[in-house]
Write a protein that holds these residues in place. Structure first.
Motif, PDB file in Angstrom:
ATOM      1  N   ALA A 298       0.849  -1.200   0.000  1.00  0.00           N
ATOM      2  CA  ALA A 298       0.000   0.000   0.000  1.00  0.00           C
ATOM      3  C   ALA A 298       0.880   1.243   0.000  1.00  0.00           C
ATOM      4  N   PHE A 299       0.425   2.259  -0.680  1.00  0.00           N
ATOM      5  CA  PHE A 299       1.192   3.495  -0.778  1.00  0.00           C
ATOM      6  C   PHE A 299       0.773   4.475   0.308  1.00  0.00           C
ATOM      7  N   LEU A 300       1.732   5.268   0.766  1.00  0.00           N
ATOM      8  CA  LEU A 300       1.462   6.314   1.752  1.00  0.00           C
ATOM      9  C   LEU A 300       1.214   7.633   1.032  1.00  0.00           C
ATOM     10  N   PRO A 301       0.345   8.469   1.576  1.00  0.00           N
ATOM     11  CA  PRO A 301       0.101   9.763   0.926  1.00  0.00           C
ATOM     12  C   PRO A 301       1.302  10.688   1.102  1.00  0.00           C
ATOM     13  N   ARG A 302       1.502  11.589   0.160  1.00  0.00           N
ATOM     14  CA  ARG A 302       2.579  12.564   0.272  1.00  0.00           C
ATOM     15  C   ARG A 302       2.180  13.608   1.285  1.00  0.00           C
ATOM     16  N   LEU A 303       3.105  13.958   2.148  1.00  0.00           N
ATOM     17  CA  LEU A 303       2.861  14.979   3.168  1.00  0.00           C
ATOM     18  C   LEU A 303       3.555  16.274   2.761  1.00  0.00           C
ATOM     19  N   TYR A 304       2.793  17.362   2.776  1.00  0.00           N
ATOM     20  CA  TYR A 304       3.326  18.670   2.412  1.00  0.00           C
ATOM     21  C   TYR A 304       3.627  19.474   3.666  1.00  0.00           C
ATOM     22  N   ARG A 305       4.673  20.289   3.601  1.00  0.00           N
ATOM     23  CA  ARG A 305       5.022  21.193   4.695  1.00  0.00           C
ATOM     24  C   ARG A 305       4.139  22.441   4.609  1.00  0.00           C
ATOM     25  N   PRO A 306       3.988  23.188   5.711  1.00  0.00           N
ATOM     26  CA  PRO A 306       3.171  24.414   5.676  1.00  0.00           C
ATOM     27  C   PRO A 306       3.655  25.410   4.621  1.00  0.00           C
ATOM     28  N   GLU A 307       4.955  25.482   4.393  1.00  0.00           N
ATOM     29  CA  GLU A 307       5.482  26.415   3.390  1.00  0.00           C
ATOM     30  C   GLU A 307       4.990  26.052   1.988  1.00  0.00           C
ATOM     31  N   GLU A 308       4.916  24.743   1.708  1.00  0.00           N
ATOM     32  CA  GLU A 308       4.445  24.299   0.404  1.00  0.00           C
ATOM     33  C   GLU A 308       2.952  24.580   0.230  1.00  0.00           C
ATOM     34  N   ILE A 309       2.183  24.351   1.290  1.00  0.00           N
ATOM     35  CA  ILE A 309       0.749  24.630   1.253  1.00  0.00           C
ATOM     36  C   ILE A 309       0.521  26.129   1.072  1.00  0.00           C
ATOM     37  N   ALA A 310       1.317  26.936   1.776  1.00  0.00           N
ATOM     38  CA  ALA A 310       1.178  28.392   1.674  1.00  0.00           C
ATOM     39  C   ALA A 310       1.481  28.859   0.252  1.00  0.00           C
ATOM     40  N   GLU A 311       2.475  28.273  -0.368  1.00  0.00           N
ATOM     41  CA  GLU A 311       2.815  28.653  -1.741  1.00  0.00           C
ATOM     42  C   GLU A 311       1.692  28.283  -2.705  1.00  0.00           C
ATOM     43  N   ILE A 312       1.091  27.125  -2.504  1.00  0.00           N
ATOM     44  CA  ILE A 312      -0.013  26.689  -3.362  1.00  0.00           C
ATOM     45  C   ILE A 312      -1.225  27.597  -3.176  1.00  0.00           C
ATOM     46  N   LEU A 313      -1.526  27.948  -1.916  1.00  0.00           N
ATOM     47  CA  LEU A 313      -2.706  28.762  -1.627  1.00  0.00           C
ATOM     48  C   LEU A 313      -2.474  30.253  -1.858  1.00  0.00           C
ATOM     49  N   GLY A 314      -1.217  30.662  -1.949  1.00  0.00           N
ATOM     50  CA  GLY A 314      -0.917  32.075  -2.141  1.00  0.00           C
ATOM     51  C   GLY A 314      -1.044  32.876  -0.858  1.00  0.00           C
ATOM     52  N   CYS A 315      -0.702  32.264   0.274  1.00  0.00           N
ATOM     53  CA  CYS A 315      -0.756  32.961   1.554  1.00  0.00           C
ATOM     54  C   CYS A 315       0.563  32.715   2.277  1.00  0.00           C
ATOM     55  N   SER A 316       0.653  33.149   3.520  1.00  0.00           N
ATOM     56  CA  SER A 316       1.904  32.980   4.261  1.00  0.00           C
ATOM     57  C   SER A 316       1.912  31.646   5.010  1.00  0.00           C
ATOM     58  N   ALA A 317       3.099  31.142   5.262  1.00  0.00           N
ATOM     59  CA  ALA A 317       3.240  29.914   6.041  1.00  0.00           C
ATOM     60  C   ALA A 317       2.757  30.147   7.466  1.00  0.00           C
ATOM     61  N   TRP A 318       2.921  31.379   7.958  1.00  0.00           N
ATOM     62  CA  TRP A 318       2.439  31.701   9.304  1.00  0.00           C
ATOM     63  C   TRP A 318       0.934  31.505   9.382  1.00  0.00           C
ATOM     64  N   TRP A 319       0.195  31.946   8.349  1.00  0.00           N
ATOM     65  CA  TRP A 319      -1.259  31.795   8.336  1.00  0.00           C
ATOM     66  C   TRP A 319      -1.641  30.317   8.384  1.00  0.00           C
ATOM     67  N   VAL A 320      -0.955  29.510   7.602  1.00  0.00           N
ATOM     68  CA  VAL A 320      -1.258  28.074   7.560  1.00  0.00           C
ATOM     69  C   VAL A 320      -0.999  27.444   8.926  1.00  0.00           C
ATOM     70  N   MET A 321       0.152  27.735   9.526  1.00  0.00           N
ATOM     71  CA  MET A 321       0.480  27.142  10.827  1.00  0.00           C
ATOM     72  C   MET A 321      -0.445  27.662  11.925  1.00  0.00           C
ATOM     73  N   ASP A 322      -0.812  28.944  11.860  1.00  0.00           N
ATOM     74  CA  ASP A 322      -1.709  29.512  12.857  1.00  0.00           C
ATOM     75  C   ASP A 322      -3.080  28.854  12.784  1.00  0.00           C
ATOM     76  N   ARG A 323      -3.610  28.678  11.575  1.00  0.00           N
ATOM     77  CA  ARG A 323      -4.916  28.027  11.421  1.00  0.00           C
ATOM     78  C   ARG A 323      -4.862  26.566  11.877  1.00  0.00           C
ATOM     79  N   ALA A 324      -3.754  25.886  11.587  1.00  0.00           N
ATOM     80  CA  ALA A 324      -3.617  24.494  12.026  1.00  0.00           C
ATOM     81  C   ALA A 324      -3.512  24.430  13.552  1.00  0.00           C
ATOM     82  N   ARG A 325      -2.754  25.341  14.136  1.00  0.00           N
ATOM     83  CA  ARG A 325      -2.592  25.360  15.594  1.00  0.00           C
ATOM     84  C   ARG A 325      -3.931  25.581  16.281  1.00  0.00           C
TER      85      ARG A 325
END
Length: 124
Positions: A16-43
Motif C-alpha cells: 500500500a502506498f502512503l500519501p505525500r505529506l506537504y510542509r506548511p510552506e508548500e501549502i502556503a505557496e499553493i494557496l498564495g498565503c503565508s506559512a504563518w497563516w497556515v500554521m496559525d490556522r492548524a494550531r
C-alpha cells in the motif's frame, strides 16, 4: 478522504502506498498565503492537518478540504446591474430607524475621570 499514492513509497501491508505529506510552506505557496497563516490556522484547529511530532503536515485531501472551507459562494443569483445598484443606493436600516438630533439642542458634556494617584491619595 481521497488517498493519493506517492510513487516509490510503499507501506508495510501488501505494498500500500502512503500519501505525500506537504510542509506548511508548500501549502502556503499553493494557496498564495503565508506559512504563518497556515500554521496559525492548524494550531487553532481551523484547518485539517496531521501532526508528525511537533510539525504540521498536510495531504492533498487536507489541501482540497482547506480550499472547500474557505470557498465563498454567491448568496443569491445575479439579477442584473439594476438590482445591485438599487441595493447599493438604498439607505441602511440603522440610518432610518434612529431619529436625528435637532440642531441647536444642547448635549451633555463628558467629564474626565480624575487620575488614579488622586483617587489613592484621597483614601489614605
Amino acid at each position: 478522504m481521497p488517498f493519493t499514492p506517492t510513487p516509490g513509497v510503499s507501506g508495510t501491508e501488501g505494498g500500500a502506498f502512503l500519501p505525500r505529506l506537504y510542509r506548511p510552506e508548500e501549502i502556503a505557496e499553493i494557496l498564495g498565503c503565508s506559512a504563518w497563516w497556515v500554521m496559525d490556522r492548524a494550531r487553532r484547529r481551523l484547518i485539517p492537518h496531521t501532526r508528525v511530532g511537533r510539525a504540521y503536515r498536510f495531504t492533498t485531501g487536507h489541501l482540497a478540504e482547506i480550499v472547500r472551507l474557505y470557498e465563498e459562494r454567491p448568496t443569491r443569483a445575479a439579477q442584473g446591474v439594476a438590482a445591485v445598484a438599487a441595493l447599493v443606493s438604498a439607505p441602511t436600516a440603522q440610518a432610518t430607524t434612529q431619529p436625528r438630533r435637532a440642531l441647536g439642542t444642547p448635549t451633555s458634556r463628558l467629564r474626565a475621570r480624575p487620575p488614579r494617584r488622586m483617587q489613592h491619595d484621597a483614601v489614605a
